[in-house]
Scaffold this motif. Structure first.
Motif, PDB file in Angstrom:
ATOM      1  N   GLY A 217       4.697  -0.812  -4.588  1.00 26.73           N
ATOM      2  CA  GLY A 217       5.275   0.510  -4.333  1.00 26.73           C
ATOM      3  C   GLY A 217       4.275   1.616  -4.608  1.00 26.73           C
ATOM      4  O   GLY A 217       4.226   2.617  -3.883  1.00 26.73           O
ATOM      5  N   GLY A 218       3.470   1.439  -5.651  1.00 32.95           N
ATOM      6  CA  GLY A 218       2.442   2.433  -5.954  1.00 32.95           C
ATOM      7  C   GLY A 218       1.405   2.513  -4.857  1.00 32.95           C
ATOM      8  O   GLY A 218       0.944   3.608  -4.498  1.00 32.95           O
ATOM      9  N   ILE A 219       1.048   1.365  -4.311  1.00 35.18           N
ATOM     10  CA  ILE A 219       0.069   1.353  -3.212  1.00 35.18           C
ATOM     11  C   ILE A 219       0.652   2.048  -1.987  1.00 35.18           C
ATOM     12  O   ILE A 219      -0.003   2.857  -1.344  1.00 35.18           O
ATOM     13  CB  ILE A 219      -0.332  -0.103  -2.886  1.00 35.18           C
ATOM     14  N   ALA A 221       2.998   4.295  -1.973  1.00 34.75           N
ATOM     15  CA  ALA A 221       3.158   5.717  -2.243  1.00 34.75           C
ATOM     16  C   ALA A 221       1.829   6.455  -2.103  1.00 34.75           C
ATOM     17  O   ALA A 221       1.778   7.599  -1.635  1.00 34.75           O
ATOM     18  CB  ALA A 221       3.726   5.918  -3.644  1.00 34.75           C
ATOM     19  N   ALA A 222       0.748   5.781  -2.492  1.00 36.40           N
ATOM     20  CA  ALA A 222      -0.568   6.418  -2.408  1.00 36.40           C
ATOM     21  C   ALA A 222      -1.080   6.461  -0.970  1.00 36.40           C
ATOM     22  O   ALA A 222      -1.893   7.314  -0.623  1.00 36.40           O
ATOM     23  CB  ALA A 222      -1.561   5.659  -3.294  1.00 36.40           C
ATOM     24  N   HIS A 223      -0.608   5.516  -0.162  1.00 38.28           N
ATOM     25  CA  HIS A 223      -1.058   5.463   1.233  1.00 38.28           C
ATOM     26  C   HIS A 223       0.149   5.348   2.154  1.00 38.28           C
ATOM     27  O   HIS A 223       0.393   4.278   2.720  1.00 38.28           O
ATOM     28  CB  HIS A 223      -1.996   4.274   1.450  1.00 38.28           C
TER      29      HIS A 223
END
Lengths: 227, 227
Positions: A217-219, A221-223
DNA sequence: AAAAGTTTGGAACGGCGCTCCAACCGTGTC
DNA sequence: GACACGGTTGGAGCGCCGTTCCAAACTTTT
């Protein structure tokens, strides 16, 4: 070539590695000794050393063999997110079947990062990350981040697998650890005392997947996927 | 009480652990033997065993000592995100100073999770996660996820610290690994071949922080701050 | 000053990874 | 069919390891 007409009891690197995996499964890393190995293979130490350089290489080969088997013939299921969960789960199950693997993965990848295991894992996790729509310059960071999480979780869950320490079941072990955490002093460890409750009765695999989802999810959100 | 008027050359658990850390720094985990330790402390094995149960406990004490020192007197800087980066960086620097720590953290936390190191790390990372506004039921999952990432990254970067293997500098080592990755076959490892470029000249600390940001970003995305 | 308790140093033990080498086996040569 | 040869085997032996054991030395108590 060497392997034409060989005696039926012929030794080979493969037979040795297979035996090593069996011994590791039964007795853990410290149980893998050349004495046990020579007895099981009905041979001498010298014969083994003709096929394998030393104990570390054997451990590395055993690790890579199990990882390769765990990642083999993936059906490449559905969405990238599902694929990441599928690969992670394969690895998680492999560690569950071979408790020594959790620790060894970390040790081997830092001891000999040139070995075959690292690219194997990078490829397995990298492809779905690429398919997630992550821009190419971010591939390396995103992949090593997922890999670091998975390896870290692997190392922590290594103890879980079969025996949670001293014949206790997993539940009893979690309970004991939670109790130890709750016995810490309030001034120094207020947070640990509060979360201790959440450790009891949690499911390791569920926990592992939830963490993986957070990282993925962090990946995402960052991309965010371009549209 | 034991320590009233003691000989000036008195042995103590602390002196032993300190010596062990020095030996580990100089010679790595395999370099920590009782022979070396007895020579350095000018004593016998029996004297050491009176203060320390066995080699594993000594390794655990050395690990915990270094971690405790790295996390001591944190000034609790700024926002939760900054705090998480600060704690992560402390640990990263400690691993840089003590290359054996990366591997040992993983090994120790799975060998004796009841030890003092686990709660120490959970508290250090958990507080800023709590302050991030993560709802309490998600504290445990969020904290262990961050911890897994950090420990996994620690294990992988363990080899980095001083010597990248065989007297080579870090840059040469990365270059050699990248070359090895690019030499893999295109059919089996298309992704690895593509990312190999990104490995050359990357900065380990930058990489570590970028990954930590991804994980923290995932936690924030999963639990958006209420407003 | 003697007794009791604590701490020390080193000899000794079993087991480990690994090396070394004489014997063995299947193969190619005449 | 005898022979030599290189790939392969099994096990004896080496040096080092972690650990145990215990007599001696030092401190404290009586």
């Amino acid at each position: 070539m060497a392997t034409r007409t060989r005696r039926s009891d012929a030794l080979s690197r493969e037979r040795i590695v297979d035996a090593a995996v069996e011994v590791l499964d039964a007795s853990g890393e410290s149980g893998l000794t050349f004495r046990v190995l020579t007895e099981r293979l009905a041979t001498g130490a010298g014969a083994i050393y003709w096929h394998v350089a030393n104990r570390d290489e054997l451990l590395g080969a055993a690790t890579d063999g199990v990882v390769a088997a765990a990642l083999a013939d993936r059906p490449s299921a559905g969405s990238p997110e599902e694929e990441l969960r599928a690969v992670g789960l394969r690895l998680f199950d492999a560690i569950d079947d071979h408790p020594w693997l959790g620790t060894q993965l970390g040790v081997q990848m830092s001891r000999s990062p040139t070995g075959p295991t690292t690219p194997r894992l990078v490829e397995a996790f990298g492809r779905p990350i690429r398919d997630l729509g992550v821009p190419e310059p971010a591939w390396f960071t995103a992949t090593t981040t997922v890999l670091s999480y998975v390896l870290g979780a692997a190392g922590q869950n290594a103890v879980n697998g079969r025996a949670g320490g001293g014949g206790l079941g997993r539940a009893e072990f979690l309970d004991a650890t939670a109790a130890a955490w709750e016995a810490l002093d309030e001034d120094g460890y207020p947070f640990v005392r509060r979360v201790a409750r959440q450790m009891r009765g949690h499911d390791d695999q569920e926990q592992f997947l939830a963490g993986l989802d957070l990282v993925v999810g962090g990946i995402r959100a960052a991309h965010p996927p371009e549209r």
